[in-house]
Motif scaffolding. Structure first.
Motif, mmCIF file in Angstrom:
data_model
loop_
_atom_site.group_PDB
_atom_site.id
_atom_site.type_symbol
_atom_site.label_atom_id
_atom_site.label_comp_id
_atom_site.label_asym_id
_atom_site.label_seq_id
_atom_site.Cartn_x
_atom_site.Cartn_y
_atom_site.Cartn_z
ATOM 1 N N GLU A 180 0.832 -1.217 0.000
ATOM 2 C CA GLU A 180 0.000 0.000 0.000
ATOM 3 C C GLU A 180 0.862 1.260 0.000
ATOM 4 O OE1 GLU A 180 -0.458 -2.589 2.025
ATOM 5 O OE2 GLU A 180 -2.482 -3.311 1.586
ATOM 6 N N ASP A 181 1.888 1.251 0.843
ATOM 7 C CA ASP A 181 2.777 2.412 0.917
ATOM 8 C C ASP A 181 3.483 2.635 -0.415
ATOM 9 O OD1 ASP A 181 2.055 2.696 3.558
ATOM 10 O OD2 ASP A 181 3.928 1.874 4.365
ATOM 11 N N ALA A 182 3.923 1.553 -1.029
ATOM 12 C CA ALA A 182 4.645 1.669 -2.296
ATOM 13 C C ALA A 182 3.752 2.235 -3.398
ATOM 14 C CB ALA A 182 5.194 0.306 -2.707
ATOM 15 N N VAL A 183 2.482 1.824 -3.431
ATOM 16 C CA VAL A 183 1.539 2.363 -4.421
ATOM 17 C C VAL A 183 1.367 3.862 -4.204
ATOM 18 C CG1 VAL A 183 -0.885 2.359 -5.156
ATOM 19 C CG2 VAL A 183 0.336 0.195 -4.840
ATOM 20 N N GLN A 184 1.185 4.253 -2.971
ATOM 21 C CA GLN A 184 1.026 5.679 -2.676
ATOM 22 C C GLN A 184 2.278 6.460 -3.064
ATOM 23 O OE1 GLN A 184 -0.259 6.073 1.394
ATOM 24 N NE2 GLN A 184 -2.172 5.022 0.985
ATOM 25 N N GLU A 185 3.456 5.899 -2.743
ATOM 26 C CA GLU A 185 4.708 6.570 -3.110
ATOM 27 C C GLU A 185 4.842 6.706 -4.624
ATOM 28 O OE1 GLU A 185 6.992 8.088 -1.232
ATOM 29 O OE2 GLU A 185 5.803 7.638 0.554
ATOM 30 N N ALA A 186 4.387 5.694 -5.351
ATOM 31 C CA ALA A 186 4.454 5.754 -6.820
ATOM 32 C C ALA A 186 3.579 6.888 -7.348
ATOM 33 C CB ALA A 186 4.034 4.418 -7.422
ATOM 34 N N PHE A 187 2.388 7.039 -6.786
ATOM 35 C CA PHE A 187 1.522 8.131 -7.238
ATOM 36 C C PHE A 187 2.081 9.499 -6.839
ATOM 37 C CE2 PHE A 187 -1.642 4.931 -8.238
ATOM 38 C CZ PHE A 187 -2.274 5.487 -9.335
ATOM 39 N N VAL A 188 2.729 9.581 -5.708
ATOM 40 C CA VAL A 188 3.383 10.835 -5.308
ATOM 41 C C VAL A 188 4.493 11.152 -6.305
ATOM 42 C CG1 VAL A 188 4.858 11.908 -3.555
ATOM 43 C CG2 VAL A 188 2.787 10.679 -2.862
#
Length: 162
Positions: free
Chosen positions: A30-38
Motif C-alpha cells: 500500500e505504501d509503495a503504491v502511494q509513493e508511486a503516485f506521489v
C-alpha cells in the motif's frame, strides 16, 4: 507537474490493479503504491504508459524497502556481536569491571531503563533532559535510573559470588 484531475483519473483506473501487482511483489504494498503516485505527481510530463511506469516505480519502492531492511538486519547482527558499551575496557580495571560483562548486564535491562542509564552516564544528559526526550517526568527518569543501577549492582554481586 501533472494536474490533479489527471492524477485522480489515473488513481481510479489503476490503483486497484497496481495494489494487486504490488502485493505479489511484497510488502509494504500500500505504501509503495502511494509513493508511486506521489512520484508521478512530481513528474513534469505524463509518462507514455502510466500504468507501466507506476508498476515499475511501485516495484522499485518495494525492493528498496526490502533491501533497506536486509541491510539494517545485517548491521544489527554485526553490532550485536561486537557491542560493548565501553571504548576501553582497561579504563575500568581498577574498579574490577569487565566491559563485556557490563554490556551483557545492560542488555538484560528493560529497554527503557537501559535508555535512561546510557543517556545519563554515557550521554551526560540530566534527568530533565532525559524526561523531555522520552516523554516522562524527571522524577520518573530518576527512578528508572536508580532502579536500573540497583539491578546492575545486583547482577555484579551475583557474578562476583561465582
Amino acid at each position: 507537474m501533472i494536474d490533479a484531475e489527471t492524477l485522480s483519473e489515473l488513481w481510479q483506473q489503476h490503483a486497484n490493479r497496481l495494489l494487486m501487482i504490488a502485493r505479489a511483489v511484497g510488502e509494504p504494498a500500500e505504501d509503495a503504491v502511494q509513493e508511486a503516485f506521489v512520484a508521478l505527481a512530481q513528474q513534469s510530463t505524463l509518462p507514455d504508459e502510466p500504468l507501466a511506469w507506476l508498476v515499475r516505480t511501485t516495484r522499485n519502492e518495494i525492493l528498496q524497502v526490502k533491501r533497506g531492511k536486509q541491510r539494517r538486519a545485517a548491521r544489527e547482527q554485526v553490532a550485536a556481536r561486537h557491542r560493548c558499551w565501553f571504548v576501553q575496557p582497561s579504563e575500568y580495571q581498577d574498579q574490577q569491571l569487565d566491559g563485556q560483562h557490563v554490556t551483557e548486564w545492560l542488555e538484560e535491562l528493560d529497554a527503557a531503563d537501559r535508555e535512561v542509564i546510557v543517556m545519563h552516564l554515557w550521554g551526560g544528559l540530566t534527568f530533565r533532559q532525559i524526561a523531555d526526550v522520552i516523554g516522562l517526568s524527571a522524577a520518573t527518569a530518576n527512578r528508572r535510573y536508580q532502579n536500573a543501577l540497583m539491578q546492575l549492582q545486583a547482577r555484579a554481586n551475583q557474578d562476583q559470588m561465582r
